[in-house]
Design an enzyme around this catalytic site. Structure first.
Site, PDB file in Angstrom:
ATOM      1  N   ARG A  17     -10.465 -11.536   1.432  1.00 53.04           N
ATOM      2  CA  ARG A  17     -11.253 -12.634   0.849  1.00 53.04           C
ATOM      3  C   ARG A  17     -10.492 -13.957   0.905  1.00 53.04           C
ATOM      4  NH1 ARG A  17     -11.527  -9.268  -4.618  1.00 53.04           N
ATOM      5  NH2 ARG A  17     -11.125  -7.637  -3.100  1.00 53.04           N
ATOM      6  N   LYS A  71       0.839  -1.199   0.000  1.00 52.78           N
ATOM      7  CA  LYS A  71       0.000   0.000   0.000  1.00 52.78           C
ATOM      8  C   LYS A  71       0.873   1.249   0.000  1.00 52.78           C
ATOM      9  CE  LYS A  71      -4.001  -1.832   2.485  1.00 52.78           C
ATOM     10  NZ  LYS A  71      -5.016  -1.604   1.461  1.00 52.78           N
TER      11      LYS A  71
HETATM   12  N1  BES Z   1      -8.333  -3.752   4.084  1.00 54.70           N
HETATM   13  C1  BES Z   1      -8.423  -3.336   2.740  1.00 54.70           C
HETATM   14  C2  BES Z   1      -9.693  -2.566   2.422  1.00 54.70           C
HETATM   15  C3  BES Z   1      -9.745  -1.155   2.964  1.00 54.70           C
HETATM   16  C4  BES Z   1      -8.962  -0.167   2.416  1.00 54.70           C
HETATM   17  C5  BES Z   1     -10.615  -0.855   3.959  1.00 54.70           C
HETATM   18  C6  BES Z   1      -9.054   1.117   2.896  1.00 54.70           C
HETATM   19  C7  BES Z   1     -10.728   0.446   4.440  1.00 54.70           C
HETATM   20  C8  BES Z   1      -9.928   1.426   3.914  1.00 54.70           C
HETATM   21  C9  BES Z   1      -8.388  -4.542   1.817  1.00 54.70           C
HETATM   22  O1  BES Z   1      -7.609  -5.603   2.247  1.00 54.70           O
HETATM   23  C10 BES Z   1      -7.812  -4.077   0.529  1.00 54.70           C
HETATM   24  O2  BES Z   1      -6.686  -3.698   0.522  1.00 54.70           O
HETATM   25  N2  BES Z   1      -8.620  -4.097  -0.515  1.00 54.70           N
HETATM   26  C11 BES Z   1      -8.209  -3.630  -1.790  1.00 54.70           C
HETATM   27  C12 BES Z   1      -8.779  -4.571  -2.821  1.00 54.70           C
HETATM   28  C13 BES Z   1      -8.212  -4.363  -4.191  1.00 54.70           C
HETATM   29  C14 BES Z   1      -6.770  -4.768  -4.236  1.00 54.70           C
HETATM   30  C15 BES Z   1      -9.027  -5.167  -5.157  1.00 54.70           C
HETATM   31  C16 BES Z   1      -8.748  -2.223  -1.966  1.00 54.70           C
HETATM   32  O3  BES Z   1      -9.864  -1.938  -1.509  1.00 54.70           O
HETATM   33  O4  BES Z   1      -8.043  -1.396  -2.514  1.00 54.70           O
HETATM   34 MN    MN Z   2      -5.609  -5.403   1.686  1.00 54.79          MN
END
Ligand code: BES
Ligand code: MN
Ligand code: ZN
Length: 497
Positions: A352, A278
């Site tokens: 997931r 991230k």
């Molecule tokens: N934990 C995150 C989702 C999230 C991000 C929740 C920011 C709250 C605030 C999750 O694991 C994630 O990183 N999801 C990705 C999915 C994508 C790679 C398809 C996302 O939401 O960017």
């Molecule tokens: Mn994630």
């Protein structure tokens, strides 16, 4: 805060109540509530309204001392807006203003005599819950890891709610207190730093809860997860030094033969994104990526305190998502517990990957329904903002009924969800050339494709998915976990008893 309920009537009058403060409502048209009228024998409240010292606008307040018609030391006038229709919003701001004033006065006990039965489209149970949750919110501290603790709450410590003390209202009060305590646990776990709130910490919290409330508890370690062939869950833990924990809590409060409700929580105690790392700014907030797990534990605290007469199983899949030389790479293919192979195209879509194995594990309980709770997608915040959690179910009759139940529980507890689709067509987006499924979809509808990914693992039972990415915590100056969706989940369970 200590709460009780008392009905004031002609024998047991509000005027003769000896207390530090009585809060009563006044309205924008200078009218006043029944309780205010009773206390206005000497005309002090009428005078205050006439003078314009209080407008009656929702949330405005005026403290009066020495009101001749009251045995109470103080009378707090609280604005409640329109006297014809007390809206939910007016009532809520009046309660917030009342509690704020209570916190800074030289009295330790008070009576809330606001019109609890007059809120439009709401019943007295809702009003009771509103007061208890708001009071709890005001007392919540985030100083667990500060060397100097914040000052303890001051002012009123004992609140009497002036309303008909029938069995239903009394039960609601007890339930509201249990929900508030459950929310506090969820908030505490969410706010704790990720070096403290590890998978092991969550497991120990579950064990403590189990000891306190006589739940069954089981914590599966890596070896057992390998034996269960949870290849998808385990792939997320590869880069982490922290051992994964798979936590199972059992509350068998119902009849032995009744199928349980199973709650499944996402417990990523820190989500760096893994190799698909991230961006830096705000990454600290990924300590909240265990809020689904936190809400399962918080809901268990609530049902433990209530002694809920229902069979409930809680499952928490807990691990960190870290990059390292051993971490899962984009393109790696893993095999989930139900045999489906998954191409991990993005290691940041890890929620997931842990949930799919937890959802397969849930099959063994022959559940009545399964509800998973996860901070699953940033896209859910784009879709719904911070007001509603995302709710996903299939669309056959059984699932429509489950969705309706959850939406109603959300409305009832002011912890709302909004429905988003699950449809077969979205599975197209999850196709992989090399595995049964990819872990991310083609662009567009990322919250929906995430839910549809999970759907592939839930075909043996009735299931709902709650995406709480936008509702589990607040960012900015008020950064902190919200305790949601414990009110929704607890209310949903209460309604099933
Ligand atoms: N934990 C995150 C989702 C999230 C991000 C929740 C920011 C709250 C605030 C999750 O694991 C994630 O990183 N999801 C990705 C999915 C994508 C790679 C398809 C996302 O939401 O960017
Ligand atoms: Mn994630
Ligand atoms: Zn995540």
């Amino acid at each position: 805060m200590d709460f009780s309920i008392k009905a004031f009537d002609t024998k047991n009058t509000i005027t003769s109540a000896k207390t530090g403060c009585v809060a009563v409502a006044v309205f924008e048209n200078k009218k006043m509530s029944q309780a205010a009228k009773a206390l206005d024998q000497g005309g002090e409240i009428t005078a205050a309204l006439k003078s314009g010292d209080i407008t009656g606008k929702p949330g405005s307040t005026l403290m009066l001392r020495g009101v001749s018609g009251a045995a109470a030391a103080r009378v707090l006038l609280v604005g409640m807006g329109n006297d014809q229709t007390v809206s939910e919003k007016s009532f809520t701001s009046a309660v917030t203003a009342t509690l704020k004033t209570f916190a800074s006065i030289g009295a330790t006990d008070a009576i809330i005599a606001l019109p609890m039965t007059d809120v439009k489209d709401r019943d007295v149970s809702w009003a009771v819950r509103c007061v208890v949750i708001a009071a709890n919110e005001g007392e919540f501290r985030t100083d667990a890891q500060k060397s100097k603790k914040d000052p303890a709450p001051t002012g009123v410590r004992k609140i009497t709610l002036a309303t008909d003390a029938n069995a239903q209202v009394k039960a609601t009060l007890a339930q509201s207190i249990a929900i508030a305590n459950g929310m506090n646990l969820t908030k505490e776990l969410g706010n704790l730093s990720p070096n403290v709130c590890t998978p092991t910490y969550l497991a120990n919290t579950a064990r403590k809860l189990a000891a306190e409330f006589k739940f069954g508890v089981e914590v599966l370690e890596r070896k057992q997860l390998e034996a269960l062939k949870m290849g998808s869950f385990l792939s997320v833990t590869n880069g982490s030094e922290q051992p994964p924990k798979f936590i199972v809590l059992k509350h068998m409060g119902g009849k032995a033969k009744d199928a349980p409700v199973v709650l499944v929580g996402k417990g990523i105690t820190f989500d760096t994104g893994g190799i698909s790392i991230k961006a830096g700014p705000g990454m600290d907030e990924m300590k909240y990526d265990m809020c689904g797990a936190g809400s399962v534990l918080g809901t268990f605290r609530a049902i433990g305190e209530m002694g809920l007469k229902l069979n409930v199983i809680g499952i928490v899949a807990a691990c960190e998502n870290m990059p390292s030389g051993r971490a899962t790479k984009p393109g790696d293919i893993v095999t989930s517990m139900n045999g489906l192979t998954i191409e991990v195209l993005n290691t940041d879509a890890e929620g997931r990957l842990i949930l799919c194995d937890a959802l397969t594990y849930a099959e063994r309980f022959n559940p009545a329904v399964v509800v998973d709770i996860a901070t699953l997608t940033g896209a859910c915040i784009v879709a719904l903002g911070h007001h509603n959690s995302g709710l996903f179910t299939r669309s056959d009759d059984k699932h429509e009924a489950l969705a309706a139940e959850l939406l109603a529980a959300g409305k009832q507890s002011s912890d709302t969800a909004w429905r988003l689709p699950i449809e077969e067509i979205y599975n197209e987006q999850l196709k992989s050339n090399f595995a049964d499924l990819a872990n991310i979809g083609t662009p567009g509808g990322a919250s929906v494709t995430a839910a549809c990914f999970l759907e592939n693992f839930t075909r043996k039972y009735t299931w709902a998915h709650l995406d709480i990415a936008g509702t589990a915590w607040k960012t900015g100056a008020a950064k902190g976990a919200t305790g949601r969706p414990v009110p929704l989940l607890a209310t949903f369970l209460i309604n099933r008893t």
